[in-house]
Design a protein around this motif. Structure first.
Motif, PDB file in Angstrom:
ATOM      1  N   ASP A  20     -11.336  -8.679 -34.439  1.00 11.23           N
ATOM      2  CA  ASP A  20     -12.610  -7.957 -34.372  1.00 11.23           C
ATOM      3  C   ASP A  20     -13.007  -7.852 -32.897  1.00 11.23           C
ATOM      4  N   PRO A  21     -12.273  -7.053 -32.132  1.00  8.03           N
ATOM      5  CA  PRO A  21     -12.434  -7.072 -30.673  1.00  8.03           C
ATOM      6  C   PRO A  21     -13.606  -6.258 -30.162  1.00  8.03           C
ATOM      7  N   VAL A  22     -14.125  -6.700 -29.033  1.00 12.44           N
ATOM      8  CA  VAL A  22     -15.055  -5.940 -28.212  1.00 12.44           C
ATOM      9  C   VAL A  22     -14.319  -5.633 -26.906  1.00 12.44           C
ATOM     10  N   LEU A  23     -14.333  -4.373 -26.512  1.00 10.38           N
ATOM     11  CA  LEU A  23     -13.665  -3.980 -25.276  1.00 10.38           C
ATOM     12  C   LEU A  23     -14.598  -4.126 -24.080  1.00 10.38           C
ATOM     13  N   VAL A  24     -14.023  -4.476 -22.948  1.00  8.19           N
ATOM     14  CA  VAL A  24     -14.755  -4.603 -21.691  1.00  8.19           C
ATOM     15  C   VAL A  24     -13.984  -3.827 -20.631  1.00  8.19           C
ATOM     16  N   ALA A  25     -14.671  -3.025 -19.838  1.00  8.95           N
ATOM     17  CA  ALA A  25     -14.015  -2.218 -18.821  1.00  8.95           C
ATOM     18  C   ALA A  25     -14.607  -2.504 -17.443  1.00  8.95           C
ATOM     19  N   ALA A  26     -13.775  -2.382 -16.416  1.00  8.51           N
ATOM     20  CA  ALA A  26     -14.228  -2.595 -15.044  1.00  8.51           C
ATOM     21  C   ALA A  26     -13.450  -1.672 -14.116  1.00  8.51           C
ATOM     22  N   THR A  27     -14.103  -1.236 -13.068  1.00  6.79           N
ATOM     23  CA  THR A  27     -13.441  -0.412 -12.056  1.00  6.79           C
ATOM     24  C   THR A  27     -13.889  -0.854 -10.666  1.00  6.79           C
ATOM     25  N   ASP A  28     -12.991  -0.735  -9.703  1.00  2.64           N
ATOM     26  CA  ASP A  28     -13.326  -1.153  -8.335  1.00  2.64           C
ATOM     27  C   ASP A  28     -12.288  -0.588  -7.383  1.00  2.64           C
ATOM     28  N   GLY A  29     -12.498  -0.849  -6.115  1.00  2.00           N
ATOM     29  CA  GLY A  29     -11.553  -0.472  -5.075  1.00  2.00           C
ATOM     30  C   GLY A  29     -11.304  -1.644  -4.157  1.00  2.00           C
ATOM     31  N   VAL A  30     -10.730  -1.377  -3.007  1.00  2.00           N
ATOM     32  CA  VAL A  30     -10.411  -2.431  -2.038  1.00  2.00           C
ATOM     33  C   VAL A  30     -11.314  -2.336  -0.809  1.00  2.00           C
ATOM     34  N   GLY A  31     -12.030  -1.226  -0.652  1.00  2.00           N
ATOM     35  CA  GLY A  31     -12.926  -1.080   0.485  1.00  2.00           C
ATOM     36  C   GLY A  31     -12.187  -0.862   1.788  1.00  2.00           C
ATOM     37  N   THR A  32     -12.848  -1.163   2.888  1.00  2.00           N
ATOM     38  CA  THR A  32     -12.277  -0.847   4.198  1.00  2.00           C
ATOM     39  C   THR A  32     -11.231  -1.856   4.653  1.00  2.00           C
ATOM     40  N   LYS A  33     -10.895  -2.809   3.812  1.00  2.00           N
ATOM     41  CA  LYS A  33      -9.709  -3.638   4.068  1.00  2.00           C
ATOM     42  C   LYS A  33      -8.473  -2.746   4.166  1.00  2.00           C
ATOM     43  N   LEU A  34      -8.526  -1.592   3.469  1.00  2.00           N
ATOM     44  CA  LEU A  34      -7.426  -0.637   3.544  1.00  2.00           C
ATOM     45  C   LEU A  34      -7.166  -0.173   4.967  1.00  2.00           C
ATOM     46  N   ARG A  35      -8.220  -0.098   5.791  1.00  2.00           N
ATOM     47  CA  ARG A  35      -8.055   0.362   7.163  1.00  2.00           C
ATOM     48  C   ARG A  35      -7.108  -0.562   7.927  1.00  2.00           C
ATOM     49  N   ILE A  36      -7.249  -1.869   7.704  1.00  2.00           N
ATOM     50  CA  ILE A  36      -6.373  -2.828   8.377  1.00  2.00           C
ATOM     51  C   ILE A  36      -4.944  -2.667   7.866  1.00  2.00           C
ATOM     52  N   ALA A  37      -4.791  -2.496   6.554  1.00  2.00           N
ATOM     53  CA  ALA A  37      -3.463  -2.318   5.979  1.00  2.00           C
ATOM     54  C   ALA A  37      -2.784  -1.073   6.531  1.00  2.00           C
ATOM     55  N   ILE A  38      -3.542   0.012   6.638  1.00  2.00           N
ATOM     56  CA  ILE A  38      -2.988   1.259   7.167  1.00  2.00           C
ATOM     57  C   ILE A  38      -2.605   1.097   8.636  1.00  2.00           C
ATOM     58  N   ASP A  39      -3.485   0.501   9.416  1.00  2.00           N
ATOM     59  CA  ASP A  39      -3.249   0.380  10.862  1.00  2.00           C
ATOM     60  C   ASP A  39      -2.100  -0.568  11.184  1.00  2.00           C
ATOM     61  N   THR A  40      -1.888  -1.591  10.351  1.00  2.00           N
ATOM     62  CA  THR A  40      -0.816  -2.559  10.606  1.00  2.00           C
ATOM     63  C   THR A  40       0.479  -2.214   9.876  1.00  2.00           C
ATOM     64  N   GLY A  41       0.392  -1.394   8.840  1.00  2.00           N
ATOM     65  CA  GLY A  41       1.561  -1.098   8.022  1.00  2.00           C
ATOM     66  C   GLY A  41       1.844  -2.138   6.970  1.00  2.00           C
ATOM     67  N   HIS A  42       1.019  -3.174   6.903  1.00  2.00           N
ATOM     68  CA  HIS A  42       1.207  -4.238   5.909  1.00  2.00           C
ATOM     69  C   HIS A  42       0.444  -3.866   4.632  1.00  2.00           C
ATOM     70  N   VAL A  43       1.062  -3.063   3.790  1.00  2.00           N
ATOM     71  CA  VAL A  43       0.371  -2.526   2.618  1.00  2.00           C
ATOM     72  C   VAL A  43       0.724  -3.250   1.327  1.00  2.00           C
ATOM     73  N   ASP A  44       1.597  -4.246   1.387  1.00  2.00           N
ATOM     74  CA  ASP A  44       2.124  -4.847   0.160  1.00  2.00           C
ATOM     75  C   ASP A  44       1.074  -5.601  -0.637  1.00  2.00           C
ATOM     76  N   GLY A  45       0.057  -6.166   0.012  1.00  2.00           N
ATOM     77  CA  GLY A  45      -0.909  -7.008  -0.694  1.00  2.00           C
ATOM     78  C   GLY A  45      -2.122  -6.292  -1.236  1.00  2.00           C
ATOM     79  N   VAL A  46      -2.394  -5.051  -0.786  1.00  2.00           N
ATOM     80  CA  VAL A  46      -3.640  -4.406  -1.202  1.00  2.00           C
ATOM     81  C   VAL A  46      -3.621  -4.023  -2.683  1.00  2.00           C
ATOM     82  N   GLY A  47      -2.434  -3.876  -3.254  1.00  2.00           N
ATOM     83  CA  GLY A  47      -2.360  -3.639  -4.695  1.00  2.00           C
ATOM     84  C   GLY A  47      -2.820  -4.850  -5.485  1.00  2.00           C
ATOM     85  N   ILE A  48      -2.490  -6.035  -4.994  1.00  2.00           N
ATOM     86  CA  ILE A  48      -2.977  -7.264  -5.626  1.00  2.00           C
ATOM     87  C   ILE A  48      -4.491  -7.335  -5.517  1.00  2.00           C
TER      88      ILE A  48
END
Length: 348
Positions: free
Chosen positions: A59-87
């Motif tokens: 007898d389930p109740v569903l729960v939903a959530a949405t979000d992003g990573v914010g401007t931490k992406l800027r550091i990932a883009i500038d450094t090329g270290h993109v492997d962790g932002v998916g986590i």
């Protein structure tokens, strides 16, 4: 003899459909790693199917959530270290879900870029799959949007969508009373909030992303890209053991803003700031910006990524269980009569 006229193609406008199809094929093994009971279809369809009964719910109740990573992406883009932002992306969604008492079931991602770069995109989505594996959620779909003219070369954006479930009547928070013990679960760093300020402070420091980390090993950029900790499996183990009344994910707004969200009207909390050591990254940020303690506490997690409000009689046992699950647990204080979070001691 004249050459046949071919006209303008979508590729001429900067969108490579073949590259998008190739990416789907590239990431299918990563998505397959996340399979769990309930998944009915793989990537590539117009929609993804999930069977709640096969996942074990009656007898389930569903729960939903949405979000992003914010401007931490800027550091990932500038450094090329993109492997962790998916986590990070997965964690920001599923850590919220578990605060409602829900088990994350499946996850969908939205990846947008100006020009699809196969290797970059695959590394990002493989990171998303890793976050799903660590939290027990299936990666069952998503969208890759190539939008020339919207993003500069190399830039991208991410959004995530998670759906979880609980049996009816198991919603949290529930039963929080004055006297509940507050257990703090250590963070793995800044996580994914406050990065506009982090980047400003790094700029003030005069250091580059490739500079040595002032508080630890490796480079400054790599240290600041440490992925958000996933609390799902340990939190669910504590919930199933009994005695958990609420969980608060310490994101934007820090301890000051997030803990009150799970406290009933008229209740507050006393927190001992001396109950844990302030991690080096926050000490460096505070020193660099000459930040006062109140600002630090309402901007960053300050070393506590999740707070669990538990029955006082069960606190020791739950702290032991959470430790066995791999968490570093600090006894922060307790729930009190009277609204507001009150601090004693000092961050050090």
């Amino acid at each position: 003899m004249t050459n046949p006229k071919t006209g303008v193609s979508y590729a001429d406008a900067g969108v490579d459909i073949d590259a998008g199809n190739a990416l789907v094929e590239r990431i299918k093994p990563a998505a397959k790693r996340t399979a769990r009971p309930g998944v009915m279809s793989g990537l590539g369809g117009f929609g993804a199917l999930f069977d709640l009964k096969a996942a074990g719910y009656h007898d389930p109740v569903l729960v939903a959530a949405t979000d992003g990573v914010g401007t931490k992406l800027r550091i990932a883009i500038d450094t090329g270290h993109v492997d962790g932002v998916g986590i990070d992306l997965v964690a920001m969604c599923v850590n919220d879900l578990v605060c409602q008492g829900a088990e994350p079931l499946f996850f969908l991602d939205y990846f947008a870029t100006g020009k699809l770069e196969m290797e970059q995109a695959a590394r990002i989505i493989e990171g998303i799959a890793e976050g799903c594996v660590r939290s027990g959620a299936a990666l069952i779909g998503g969208e890759t949007a190539e939008m020339p003219g919207m993003y500069p070369a190399g830039d991208f954006d991410l959004a995530g969508f998670a759906v979880g479930a609980m049996e009816r009547g198991a919603t949290l928070p529930d039963g929080v009373i004055a006297g509940d013990v507050l257990l703090g679960l250590a963070s793995d760093g800044v996580h994914s909030n406050g990065y506009s300020l982090v980047r400003k402070l790094v700029d003030m420091s005069g250091l580059g992303w490739d500079a040595g980390c002032p508080w630890g090993e490796g480079t400054l950029g790599a240290a600041l890209l440490t992925p958000t900790r996933l609390y799902v499996k340990s939190a669910l183990a504590a919930i199933r053991a009994g005695g958990v009344h609420a969980l608060a994910h310490i994101t934007g707004g820090g301890l000051t803003e997030n803990l009150p969200r799970v406290l009933p009207e008229g209740l507050g909390a006393d927190i001992d700031l001396g109950a844990w050591d302030l991690p080096g990254v926050f000490g460096w940020l505070r020193q660099t910006g000459d930040m006062d303690e109140a600002e630090l506490l309402k901007t960053f997690n300050c070393g506590i990524g999740m707070i669990v409000s538990v029955d006082a009689d069960r606190a020791d046992g739950l702290a032991e269980l959470l430790t066995e699950q791999g968490e570093t647990v600090h006894r922060l204080g307790h729930v009190t009569d009277g609204a507001g979070v009150r601090y004693s001691g000092a961050l050090a």
